[in-house]
Design an enzyme around this catalytic site. Structure first.
Site, PDB file in Angstrom:
ATOM      1  N   CYS A  40     -16.249   1.272   0.382  1.00  0.00           N
ATOM      2  CA  CYS A  40     -15.249   0.478   0.833  1.00  0.00           C
ATOM      3  C   CYS A  40     -14.794   0.455   2.107  1.00  0.00           C
ATOM      4  O   CYS A  40     -14.145  -0.305   2.697  1.00  0.00           O
ATOM      5  CB  CYS A  40     -13.965   0.846  -0.042  1.00  0.00           C
ATOM      6  SG  CYS A  40     -13.405   2.383   0.138  1.00  0.00           S
ATOM      7  N   ARG A  55     -13.241  -8.939   1.260  1.00  0.00           N
ATOM      8  CA  ARG A  55     -11.981  -8.534   1.104  1.00  0.00           C
ATOM      9  C   ARG A  55     -11.180  -9.980   1.358  1.00  0.00           C
ATOM     10  O   ARG A  55     -10.192 -10.465   0.491  1.00  0.00           O
ATOM     11  CB  ARG A  55     -11.483  -7.579   2.137  1.00  0.00           C
ATOM     12  CG  ARG A  55     -11.921  -6.391   1.660  1.00  0.00           C
ATOM     13  CD  ARG A  55     -11.417  -5.687   0.222  1.00  0.00           C
ATOM     14  NE  ARG A  55      -9.947  -5.682   0.226  1.00  0.00           N
ATOM     15  CZ  ARG A  55      -9.250  -4.683   0.916  1.00  0.00           C
ATOM     16  NH1 ARG A  55      -9.876  -3.438   1.198  1.00  0.00           N
ATOM     17  NH2 ARG A  55      -7.996  -4.630   0.894  1.00  0.00           N
ATOM     18  N   GLN A  61     -10.116  -4.079  -3.427  1.00  0.00           N
ATOM     19  CA  GLN A  61     -11.262  -3.696  -3.053  1.00  0.00           C
ATOM     20  C   GLN A  61     -12.399  -3.890  -4.178  1.00  0.00           C
ATOM     21  O   GLN A  61     -13.366  -4.244  -3.858  1.00  0.00           O
ATOM     22  CB  GLN A  61     -11.347  -2.041  -2.480  1.00  0.00           C
ATOM     23  CG  GLN A  61     -12.576  -1.729  -2.083  1.00  0.00           C
ATOM     24  CD  GLN A  61     -12.912  -2.390  -0.750  1.00  0.00           C
ATOM     25  OE1 GLN A  61     -12.042  -2.182   0.357  1.00  0.00           O
ATOM     26  NE2 GLN A  61     -14.119  -2.843  -0.581  1.00  0.00           N
ATOM     27  N   ASP A 121     -17.315   6.978  -1.759  1.00  0.00           N
ATOM     28  CA  ASP A 121     -15.911   6.737  -0.932  1.00  0.00           C
ATOM     29  C   ASP A 121     -15.934   8.211  -0.318  1.00  0.00           C
ATOM     30  O   ASP A 121     -16.508   9.101  -0.411  1.00  0.00           O
ATOM     31  CB  ASP A 121     -14.851   6.489  -1.936  1.00  0.00           C
ATOM     32  CG  ASP A 121     -13.382   6.124  -1.015  1.00  0.00           C
ATOM     33  OD1 ASP A 121     -13.601   5.853   0.025  1.00  0.00           O
ATOM     34  OD2 ASP A 121     -12.363   5.968  -1.696  1.00  0.00           O
ATOM     35  N   HIS A 140      -7.324   0.725  -6.186  1.00  0.00           N
ATOM     36  CA  HIS A 140      -7.668  -0.165  -5.277  1.00  0.00           C
ATOM     37  C   HIS A 140      -8.191  -1.457  -5.598  1.00  0.00           C
ATOM     38  O   HIS A 140      -9.531  -1.772  -5.325  1.00  0.00           O
ATOM     39  CB  HIS A 140      -8.511   0.529  -4.367  1.00  0.00           C
ATOM     40  CG  HIS A 140      -8.317   0.231  -2.952  1.00  0.00           C
ATOM     41  ND1 HIS A 140      -7.732  -1.064  -2.454  1.00  0.00           N
ATOM     42  CD2 HIS A 140      -9.156   0.491  -1.662  1.00  0.00           C
ATOM     43  CE1 HIS A 140      -7.750  -1.264  -1.270  1.00  0.00           C
ATOM     44  NE2 HIS A 140      -8.870  -0.362  -0.724  1.00  0.00           N
ATOM     45  N   ARG A 151       0.930  -1.137  -0.075  1.00  0.00           N
ATOM     46  CA  ARG A 151      -0.108  -0.092  -0.207  1.00  0.00           C
ATOM     47  C   ARG A 151       1.119   1.253  -0.218  1.00  0.00           C
ATOM     48  O   ARG A 151       1.683   1.447   0.816  1.00  0.00           O
ATOM     49  CB  ARG A 151      -0.943   0.100   1.280  1.00  0.00           C
ATOM     50  CG  ARG A 151      -1.596   1.334   1.380  1.00  0.00           C
ATOM     51  CD  ARG A 151      -2.792   1.181   2.540  1.00  0.00           C
ATOM     52  NE  ARG A 151      -3.770   0.519   1.905  1.00  0.00           N
ATOM     53  CZ  ARG A 151      -5.012   0.727   2.374  1.00  0.00           C
ATOM     54  NH1 ARG A 151      -5.498   1.303   3.357  1.00  0.00           N
ATOM     55  NH2 ARG A 151      -6.212  -0.078   1.748  1.00  0.00           N
TER      56      ARG A 151
HETATM   57  N1  NVA Z   1     -10.049   6.458  -1.375  1.00  0.00           N
HETATM   58  C1  NVA Z   1      -9.353   6.147  -0.136  1.00  0.00           C
HETATM   59  C2  NVA Z   1      -9.840   4.592   0.170  1.00  0.00           C
HETATM   60  C3  NVA Z   1      -9.306   3.950   1.636  1.00  0.00           C
HETATM   61  C4  NVA Z   1      -9.542   2.614   1.612  1.00  0.00           C
HETATM   62  C5  NVA Z   1      -8.062   6.629   0.183  1.00  0.00           C
HETATM   63  O1  NVA Z   1      -7.332   6.234  -0.676  1.00  0.00           O
HETATM   64  O2  NVA Z   1      -7.894   6.829   1.254  1.00  0.00           O
HETATM   65  N1   CP Z   2     -11.036  -0.480   2.344  1.00  0.00           N
HETATM   66  C1   CP Z   2      -9.828  -0.354   2.809  1.00  0.00           C
HETATM   67  O1   CP Z   2      -8.980  -0.833   2.161  1.00  0.00           O
HETATM   68  O2   CP Z   2      -9.673  -0.436   3.998  1.00  0.00           O
HETATM   69  P1   CP Z   2      -8.499  -0.051   5.026  1.00  0.00           P
HETATM   70  O3   CP Z   2      -7.736   1.475   4.623  1.00  0.00           O
HETATM   71  O4   CP Z   2      -8.871  -0.211   6.385  1.00  0.00           O
HETATM   72  O5   CP Z   2      -7.300  -1.027   4.575  1.00  0.00           O
END
Ligand code: NVA
Ligand code: CP
Length: 305
Positions: A260, A288, A134, A220, A131, A104
């Protein structure tokens, strides 16, 4: 042999996705009936986090253990990654000590540089652009609840972020439509979304029009990780893009709501929609675990006959 990575959604073909969804169903069934299933005994997953996470960490770590392997957690703060070790060098070293890696991070180019130097499969656990794990879970959840997603309409309300981009890629492969509504200035950037055409999505100025007759309404956070400095401005710009009961009322009568998570009730979604019968957010989160187990099994063992 070329190593297979999952860096963006279109790294998998329609055939591979259908295979994964079928494996997900079987693997979930085993888990639910307490059947031990250890195809990845002695395999090690390394998880690298440069951003916060609850679901992604938990689902990958628990998933790998449930498949008989083990998982190691690294973050920027306590590893040399935060002190400027080149990502190419990290790719060389980490992939010599593990069987599969999940990352990540910020720019997509970081994970691509890592993967180009990795001897083992690399999975995108969220980047600024995408992502994909997800969306695997979201589409699996849709199929589980309603059957095939082909030909259906997904309404994306809010920011054209990593989730939105990945929905758009998925629509091209699995042949469904996405109706996108973002505030002015936050529109989809097709190149950044990795899109080849414009056939599977339509943009709407009015979020209510995007949601009209949709089979799935999804949104989101207004401020993704990495954009925190814009939070105050975004709160104002996105104020009319909340998924609320009025918006769900114009969607198809059996429409689902997905998010998500983590969610901000009162911002991108109302508390009522989050807890309505149409909301499948908890199923989505649980899935997930199951889709990623199928993904790791596939990347490491190929198709199981
Ligand atoms: N769009 C959000 C998703 C978090 C799971 C982010 O990137 O922070
Ligand atoms: N939806 C998702 O990826 O959640 P986290 O940021 O908690 O991993």
């Amino acid at each position: 042999m070329k190593v297979k990575h999952f860096l963006q959604f279109n790294d998998l073909s329609k055939d591979e996705l259908e295979y994964l969804f079928e494996r997900t169903r079987l693997i979930k069934q085993k888990f639910k009936s307490y059947q031990q299933y250890w195809p990845l005994t002695d395999r090690t997953l390394v998880m690298i986090f440069e951003k916060a996470s609850t679901r992604t960490r938990l689902s990958f770590e628990a998933g790998m253990q449930q498949l008989g392997g083990s998982a190691i957690y690294l973050n920027t703060r306590d590893s040399q990654l935060g002190r400027g070790e080149p990502v190419e060098d990290a790719g060389q070293v980490i992939s010599r000590m593990s069987d599969i890696v999940m990352i990540r991070t910020f720019e997509q180019s970081i994970i691509e540089r890592f993967a180009a130097n990795s001897r083992v499969p690399v999975i995108n656990g969220l980047t600024n652009e995408y992502h994909p794990c997800q969306i695997l879970a979201d589409i699996y959840t849709y199929i589980e609840q309603r059957g095939s997603i082909q030909g259906k309409t997904v309404a994306w309300i809010g920011d054209s972020n990593n989730m939105c981009n990945t929905w758009l890629q998925a629509a091209e492969i699995l042949d469904f439509n996405v109706h996108v509504s973002t505030p002015p200035g936050y529109e989809v950037e097709p190149e950044r979304a990795g899109l080849y055409g414009h056939e599977h999505y339509e943009e709407f100025k009015d979020p209510m029009e995007a949601a009209r007759n949709a089979d799935l309404v999804t949104t989101d956070v207004w401020t993704s990780m990495g954009w925190e400095a814009e939070n105050d401005e975004r709160l104002k710009d996105f104020a009319d893009w909340q998924v609320d009961e009025d918006m769900m009322a114009v969607a198809a009568p059996d429409a689902l709501f997905m998010h998500c998570l983590p969610a901000h009730r009162g911002e991108e979604v109302s508390a009522g929609v989050m807890s309505s019968p149409q909301s499948v957010v908890w199923e989505e989160a649980e899935n997930r675990l199951h889709v990623q187990k199928a993904l790791m099994e596939y990347l490491l063992l190929g198709k199981i006959k």
